[in-house]
Every structure is written in C-alpha cells, then in structure tokens.
Design an enzyme around this catalytic site. Structure first.
Site, short mmCIF file in Angstrom:
data_model
loop_
_atom_site.label_atom_id
_atom_site.label_comp_id
_atom_site.label_asym_id
_atom_site.label_seq_id
_atom_site.Cartn_x
_atom_site.Cartn_y
_atom_site.Cartn_z
N GLY A 1 -5.38 57.31 3.62
CA GLY A 1 -6.19 58.15 4.76
C GLY A 1 -6.18 57.39 5.85
O GLY A 1 -7.09 57.68 6.89
N GLU B 1 18.10 48.32 11.18
CA GLU B 1 17.74 47.47 9.99
C GLU B 1 19.19 47.36 9.38
O GLU B 1 19.70 48.55 8.82
CB GLU B 1 16.90 48.64 8.91
CG GLU B 1 16.59 47.87 7.49
CD GLU B 1 16.13 48.71 6.50
OE1 GLU B 1 15.41 48.31 5.88
OE2 GLU B 1 16.21 49.91 6.49
N ASP C 1 -5.00 56.61 9.63
CA ASP C 1 -4.62 57.35 11.05
C ASP C 1 -4.53 56.71 12.19
O ASP C 1 -4.72 55.48 12.28
CB ASP C 1 -5.47 58.66 10.86
CG ASP C 1 -7.03 58.23 11.18
OD1 ASP C 1 -7.36 57.14 11.71
OD2 ASP C 1 -7.93 58.82 10.78
N ASP D 1 15.57 53.02 11.00
CA ASP D 1 16.00 52.62 9.49
C ASP D 1 17.17 52.86 8.98
O ASP D 1 18.19 53.59 9.56
CB ASP D 1 14.80 53.55 8.75
CG ASP D 1 14.69 53.36 7.19
OD1 ASP D 1 14.23 52.43 6.70
OD2 ASP D 1 15.07 54.43 6.72
#
Length: 638
Positions: free
Chosen positions: A163, A381, A165, A352
């Site tokens: 949760g 990466e 944010d 990524d």
C-alpha cells in the site's frame, strides 16, 4: 416474434438517436506528443475493433501522413506521421471505414525546454533506490481501486501489495534532504494490472500492462508529475525505472497480439488464454524460458541455442518477451521513454534487464535519446560480475565492434567482490579487500569509470547486513562506495540498518520502511523514532553524504589505490590542493596503518593533520595509526 422485432427496432433507433455506435478508435498511443523534437517522425498506435481497415486523413497542412501499417490483428493500425515545422495544437485525424467515420483531435504540445537543457544524474549525485509499495503511504490512499484485476493489500504477506504510494514519498522529501542524497530511483511506477497469484503479486512493478499510465494504486500521472516537481524543488533528481525486455501478461498485446512477431516465441499461447480461473499461467512444451545467462550475448564462441535462450526466452511465464527486432515494437518503446521525459520531467532512466533485450534495438534507442538529450543519462542493468563484460556495454567501448551508446553501466563486480570481502580476512594476495583492489585494477577497460554505477545492495540482492546489524562492516563498504570514481547508489533503509536475505522470499529484502505506514510502532523518519544504533548509523552516513555534495575531490580527483598491506586497504583521491584518504582495516583484528608506505600522498613539509569526515575525529598521519577491527576512515587532509 413481432414483439422481439419491435424491441430490436427500438434498440436500433436508440443507438441511432443517442450516437451509441461503437467508436472506431478506442485508444491511441502515445496519448499526446510534442513538437520541436529533433526527430520529427511519429508513430501512432491506434486501437479499435476492426481499425486495421481504416483510412486516415488530416486537415493540417503542416502534418504529413507517411504510411499506414496494417498489422496481423484487425484491431490495431499504425499511423506514421512527419511533423516538420508543425505547430502545437489540435491535430484532427479522421478515421474512415466505409461510411463510418470518426475524427479524433490528437494533441500536439509545446515542449517545456530544449532537450539539451535536461541534465541527467552523474557521479556528483548519490542515488537512493526505493520501492514505492514498501516505502510510505499517503493519507488519501485507497485500499481498493475499481476496475483493476483482483488484488489485496496485506502487509503481513511479503509478496502481496503493502500500500505504499507516490503521495507517501512526497511527504518525506525533507527526509532525503536531511539524509543528504541527491537523486531518487523508484522501482517501476507504471500500471501492473496482473491479478494476485495466491500469496504473490506484481507489487514490484516489473510487469507493465500500460506504458502510458501510472499504476492507480500509486496515484495518477498528475501525481507522478507533482512528485517530480516537488522533488526538484527539494534539489532532488528522479530516475525512472523502465523495462523494455518484457511486459505484463495482462497487457492487451498478449490477448490480442498486434502481429505474429510482436512477442518472442509466442507459439505456446496460440489462441488460448493461458491464465486459468485461479490466476495461474500454464505453459506448454513450446514455451521458451530464458536461461538467465547473459554471457552468451557477448561470447565470441556462443552457440545459437544459448543466445536464443538468453534473448528470446521469457523472463517468467507471466512476463512476455517483447521482440525488439520488430522495428514497430522498438519505435513504440523509444517514443514511450521520450514521452515520459517530456511529460513529467524525469532526470534519468534505469533500464531493467538490459542485455536480455536485442542489442541492436537497444542501441537504436540509446542513439535516439543521446541525440535528443545529450546531457541526459541512462544506466543499464548489466548483471555479470566481471569488469570486461560490463565495460563492453558502455558507450564507445573499444572491447566490441557494436556500440551500445549506453552511457552508464552497473558495477556488479564491485557488489560481488564486496559481498565476499566483508566476511573474509584481507590477506596479502586475493581475499578480503584484495578483491576490491582487483576490481578497480580493470578500470582501464571502461571508456569512462565515472559513468559506472556502484552499490552494496539493492532490491534483487541480499541486503548488505544479511541477518546481522554489523555497522562496522557497513561503514567500511559505504566509505568506499561514496569516495571511489563511481556513481553511488544506496538502497532504502541502509541508513537505519535494515537487513534481510532472499533465502525464503524477495520480500525479506523489501520490507516496509518503519514509520511509513499508518499504525507503525516506530518512525525511523525521525531521530526520536530511531534506535540508538539506527541514529548513530544515520548520522554517520548523513555527514558523509553532505560532505560529498559538490566535492570536486571526489567527483573529479585522481584516484590512487595501494595493494592491501598487512590487512589494510588504502585509496586516495586528489584534486588540486585537496587530498582525501580512505583507510579500511579488512580484518577482524587490530591493524596498523604504516604511514611511511603512503608517503607519496604527502607533499614535502605539508601538514599531515586529518579529520575523519563522518565522526569528526582528528588524526595525525605523521605517525602510524592503530586501527580497530573493521575500521573504515574517510580522512580529509587539512
């Protein structure tokens, strides 16, 4: 029958009266575009039932429709435009299939600034990496977002959403200033609309289902822009995590592939929905899994089967592999990165799984960004722990005939060597901090060592502390990380001794930041909420980070390293009249810094008085210094 016909007639009349015919166009990517770019071409990906057959016209004389690409699926149409001297404003595009027509007023916007003015992160920065889901929750957070696939927020489950944010991050921008970092790297914030799979979810953000929408659990696109504006007001840069290699299984491209070659190795999907009623994805023998071995990409002796497994294999069954050899796919992704730069003002990109993607396609992307934003920065990466491999991926590398145009690479060798050194006794040859010495020996392979990002841990590794709270070893590692010629990256919570390993689950190294969520018993965002050990670590690191800001000795100075001697590793940075000496006792015993060995660092007759920056303790380097076990000093010569 008569009653049925009457009802049908009324329904048709209602559709006609209220204009309820289904639209030809349901979506266009990008959602808008910008005029004044150096490359004046634009690809529009148009979605709509049967849209492939549409003809497209415009009344704008300063916009040319170059071509329409009709893909295999009837529900996509690619429109290629040229914007040559085009002004900002509405671009009316009329789509027609027979007598059916729809005009869309596509938005062309003015750029906020020329591309040259967008300044990326550099070795003058320190990046602080965090996971939005695990960092902090704002007061207006909604636990359930209508319209998304089934998910649950449960902080007791390490692999479900917790949760955090964007609003929660905004609330703690002062904390980053207090700590002393200068840039924030978030794991991906784009929509990941995959349903929970039992106790697992895509809280991490690496399964994109909409490239133009922030995940609504984090906030809106406007919230993301607000966060970046607020960060800039605090002197902080923002690095956006992107994934070109794969998307999420719930992306529309999976259930309705635009073309047969939009994905790599999609044969096992065929026309079937591979996610069952429980949310599990089932593969067949035609499914190709990546080997996760990156060496075949540069191996001069690599077999075709090895290369195919690396580049074409899917990362996991729920993350379809995009085919970058399809030029339309690559154009879509390139434009997406430009759109986010222009729309929200990010200061850098972390890409990524860089070598998993097609090298030629990624090179094309980097060339486009480098032309448009010459002062921007992208880090890829590149997870192989040998310097020659990493160096070959850097822009203009002499080690390979194929230029990647990637400015910054990640130093997994530094991470790997340090992970071993921290538990070893530094001897006279290979173990302990000899590994770090030998890592830097190969810096001659890099075109620019200052465009290499180093780190001691991140979201994909064990935390540096493992299951311990060994602050001495951590201080050694950070002293080196923050002073060598690298772009340093910290992982959230390191400053308060957060630990954990991936032994059971990734979630153990991705725990919530204490104090970031309602009901937390401890608030580590404040000095009062930290334990004594956490506060000591925070203060030590904060002093070092603030000293590093604007420090040209660290960002521009020449590095000299000495082969570890009697367990002690010494690195110096010198610029003009300034000298900084890093001293590390790589043993679990007391050791001696024999200053005569390092005489070349001192000018004749110059003062040998020094201050350890993080602690303020004074030292006299005119005589040998006794070092406690695992001591790490950052000595500024007076």
């Amino acid at each position: 029958m008569k009653r049925f016909l009457t009802t049908l007639t009324l329904a048709i009349m209602a559709l006609s009266i209220f204009g309820a015919k289904p639209k030809l166009v349901t979506r266009i990517d990008p959602t808008n575009w910008y005029v004044g770019l150096k490359d004046n071409t634009l690809q529009l990906m148009v979605y709509g039932q049967g849209i492939r057959q549409a003809e497209v016209t415009t009344t704008r004389s300063d916009v040319r429709i170059d071509s329409l690409v009709r893909l295999d699926s009837p529900n996509y149409l690619l429109v290629y435009l040229t914007l040559d001297g085009t002004a900002a404003g509405d671009l009316p595009l009329t789509f027609a299939i027979g007598r059916r027509k729809q005009t869309v007023n596509y938005q062309l916007l003015q750029r906020e600034m020329p591309g040259e003015q967008r300044i990326g992160f550099s070795n003058a920065d320190v990046l602080y990496m965090l996971m939005p889901d695990r960092f902090a929750q704002g007061p207006n957070h909604k636990k359930t977002i209508p319209g998304l696939n089934a998910y649950k927020e449960d902080r007791t489950q390490p692999s479900l959403r917790h949760g955090g944010d964007l609003e929660g991050i905004v609330q703690h921008l002062d904390y980053f200033n207090e700590l002393g970092v200068t840039a924030l790297w978030f794991t991906p914030v784009l929509e990941n609309n995959s349903p929970d799979d039992g106790p697992a979810s895509t809280y991490h953000g690496y399964a994109t289902t909409d490239y133009y929408r922030v995940d609504p659990r984090f906030g809106t696109n406007a919230d993301y822009r607000n966060l970046i504006d607020q960060a800039h007001a605090h002197g902080l840069k923002i690095v956006m995590d992107m994934i070109f290699n794969h998307c999420g299984f719930e992306h529309p491209w999976v259930s309705d592939m635009p073309s047969r070659d939009w994905l790599n190795r999609p044969e096992w999907l065929k026309d079937h929905d591979r996610r069952d009623s429980k949310g599990e994805v089932h593969t067949t023998d035609e499914y190709l899994q990546t080997s996760y071995k990156l060496t075949p990409v540069l191996d001069p002796y690599a077999s075709q089967v090895d290369k195919a497994e690396t580049v074409d294999g899917w990362f996991v069954p729920t993350m379809p592999d995009l085919n970058h050899r399809n030029p339309h796919v690559m154009t879509y992704l390139i434009q997406n990165s430009i759109w986010w730069i222009e729309t929200v003002g990010i200061d850098g990109i972390r890409m990524d799984t860089y070598p998993y993607a097609d090298a030629a396609g990624m090179s094309r992307w980097m060339q486009r960004l480098d032309t448009e934003y010459p002062n921007f920065n992208v880090v890829g990466e590149t997870w192989v722990t040998e310097p020659p491999y990493t160096a070959a991926w850097q822009k203009d590398s002499r080690l390979t005939p194929n230029n990647s145009y990637l400015k910054t690479v990640m130093d997994f060798s530094f991470f790997d060597k340090l992970a071993r050194a921290k538990t070893e006794h530094t001897d006279g040859w290979f173990d302990g901090y000899n590994r770090l010495y030998n890592n830097f020996v190969y810096d001659y392979l890099y075109e620019d060592p200052t465009h290499v990002m180093a780190f001691v841990d991140n979201h994909d590794t064990d935390r540096f502390l493992g299951k311990t709270q060994d602050a001495a070893r951590l201080r050694q590692a950070l002293a080196l990380l923050l002073t060598v010629p690298r772009i340093p990256q910290l992982y959230y919570g390191t400053e308060i001794l957060m630990n954990g390993t991936k032994e059971i689950t990734d979630g153990d190294v991705r725990c919530d930041f204490p104090g970031g969520f309602p009901g937390d018993k401890h608030n580590a965002f404040t000095a009062e909420g930290r334990t004594a050990k956490q506060q000591q670590m925070f203060q030590w690191l904060s002093r070092l980070l603030h000293w590093r800001k604007g420090n040209e000795t660290i960002t521009r100075g020449r590095m000299t390293q000495f082969s570890p001697w009697h367990g002690v590793y010494v690195v110096a940075r010198r610029y003009r009249q300034s000298t900084v000496i890093i001293v590390i006792n790589g043993t679990d015993e007391e050791a001696t810094l024999e200053v005569s060995r390092y005489a070349e660092l001192f000018a004749d007759g110059a003062s040998r008085k020094a201050i350890d920056i993080p602690t303020g303790k004074a030292y006299d380097l005119a005589k040998d210094i006794q070092l406690p076990p695992r001591e790490g000093l950052v000595l500024q010569m007076k």
